[in-house]
Scaffold this active site. Structure first.
Site, PDB file in Angstrom:
ATOM      1  N   HIS A  91      -7.097   9.305   6.972  1.00 28.37           N
ATOM      2  CA  HIS A  91      -8.200  10.714   6.828  1.00 28.37           C
ATOM      3  C   HIS A  91      -6.952  11.834   7.170  1.00 28.37           C
ATOM      4  O   HIS A  91      -6.373  11.935   7.494  1.00 28.37           O
ATOM      5  CB  HIS A  91      -8.950  10.255   8.411  1.00 28.37           C
ATOM      6  CG  HIS A  91      -9.571   9.128   8.213  1.00 28.37           C
ATOM      7  ND1 HIS A  91     -10.431   9.254   8.964  1.00 28.37           N
ATOM      8  CD2 HIS A  91      -9.993   7.995   7.897  1.00 28.37           C
ATOM      9  CE1 HIS A  91     -11.786   8.138   9.309  1.00 28.37           C
ATOM     10  NE2 HIS A  91     -11.296   7.261   8.576  1.00 28.37           N
ATOM     11  N   CYS A 122     -13.530  12.054  13.669  1.00 30.48           N
ATOM     12  CA  CYS A 122     -13.841  10.104  14.327  1.00 30.48           C
ATOM     13  C   CYS A 122     -13.021   9.856  15.157  1.00 30.48           C
ATOM     14  O   CYS A 122     -11.969  10.609  15.928  1.00 30.48           O
ATOM     15  CB  CYS A 122     -13.550   9.007  13.460  1.00 30.48           C
ATOM     16  SG  CYS A 122     -11.787   9.011  12.979  1.00 30.48           S
ATOM     17  N   CYS A 153      -9.389  10.168  14.650  1.00 31.19           N
ATOM     18  CA  CYS A 153      -8.539  10.919  14.459  1.00 31.19           C
ATOM     19  C   CYS A 153      -8.490  11.759  16.569  1.00 31.19           C
ATOM     20  O   CYS A 153      -7.803  12.341  16.183  1.00 31.19           O
ATOM     21  CB  CYS A 153      -9.493  11.687  13.293  1.00 31.19           C
ATOM     22  SG  CYS A 153      -9.015  10.761  11.917  1.00 31.19           S
ATOM     23  N   GLU A 175      -7.110  13.847   8.942  1.00 29.51           N
ATOM     24  CA  GLU A 175      -6.216  14.251  10.271  1.00 29.51           C
ATOM     25  C   GLU A 175      -5.049  14.160  10.110  1.00 29.51           C
ATOM     26  O   GLU A 175      -3.902  14.314  10.850  1.00 29.51           O
ATOM     27  CB  GLU A 175      -7.114  14.215  10.941  1.00 29.51           C
ATOM     28  CG  GLU A 175      -8.545  15.508  11.393  1.00 29.51           C
ATOM     29  CD  GLU A 175      -9.894  14.307   9.822  1.00 29.51           C
ATOM     30  OE1 GLU A 175     -10.911  14.127  11.062  1.00 29.51           O
ATOM     31  OE2 GLU A 175      -9.511  13.626   9.376  1.00 29.51           O
TER      32      GLU A 175
END
Length: 150
Positions: free
Chosen positions: A52, A82, A85, A54
């Site tokens: 992801h 999420c 993260c 992040e």
């Protein structure tokens, strides 16, 4: 000297992710006025569910600074993080989290489990939601609409 628009840079990363066929999410990590890391989603490209925006930005910042803790640094991301993260942001000890659109399905900051309100959360950054929210939401809606039409 004018301060850069860090969320605009996160949107540029999201647009680049979309151009690669990735879900358009971008992230930028800043220390003072210095951009330390920037990334967009790469889960498909890297065949890595953890890639992801992040997570990639946190990894990049940690490598660049030679430290696991990113105390005093701020993260700008186009979508509410999420759970994975949110936890990484906590473990990295990021100072502030700025994000665009709320993610009612997968978000874990102001939606879902509200990770930072959990008594087991070790560190909660200051959270600023809704920065560029309309643009972020439209970018995601457009991306998924185009996928359904294909």
């Amino acid at each position: 000297m004018k301060r850069p628009d860090y969320m605009a840079l996160a949107f540029a990363e999201a647009e680049a992710a979309a151009a690669r066929g990735e879900v358009p999410i971008g992230a930028v990590i800043v220390h003072g006025n210095e951009i330390v890391a920037r990334a967009g989603n790469r889960t498909r490209e890297l065949n890595d569910a953890t890639a992801h925006a992040e997570i990639l930005a946190i990894r990049q910042a940690s490598e660049r600074l030679g430290q696991e803790r990113l105390t005093g640094l701020d993260l700008y991301v186009t979508l509410e993080p999420c759970t994975m993260c949110a936890a990484a942001i906590s473990f990295a000890r990021l100072r502030r989290l700025y994000f665009g659109a709320v993610d009612d399905k997968g978000g874990a900051v102001v939606s879902g489990i509200s990770f930072y309100a959990s008594p087991t959360c070790h560190h909660a950054p200051d959270v600023y939601a809704g920065i560029g929210e309309t643009r972020a939401a439209e970018m995601l809606k457009s991306f998924f609409k185009d996928r359904r039409e294909d």
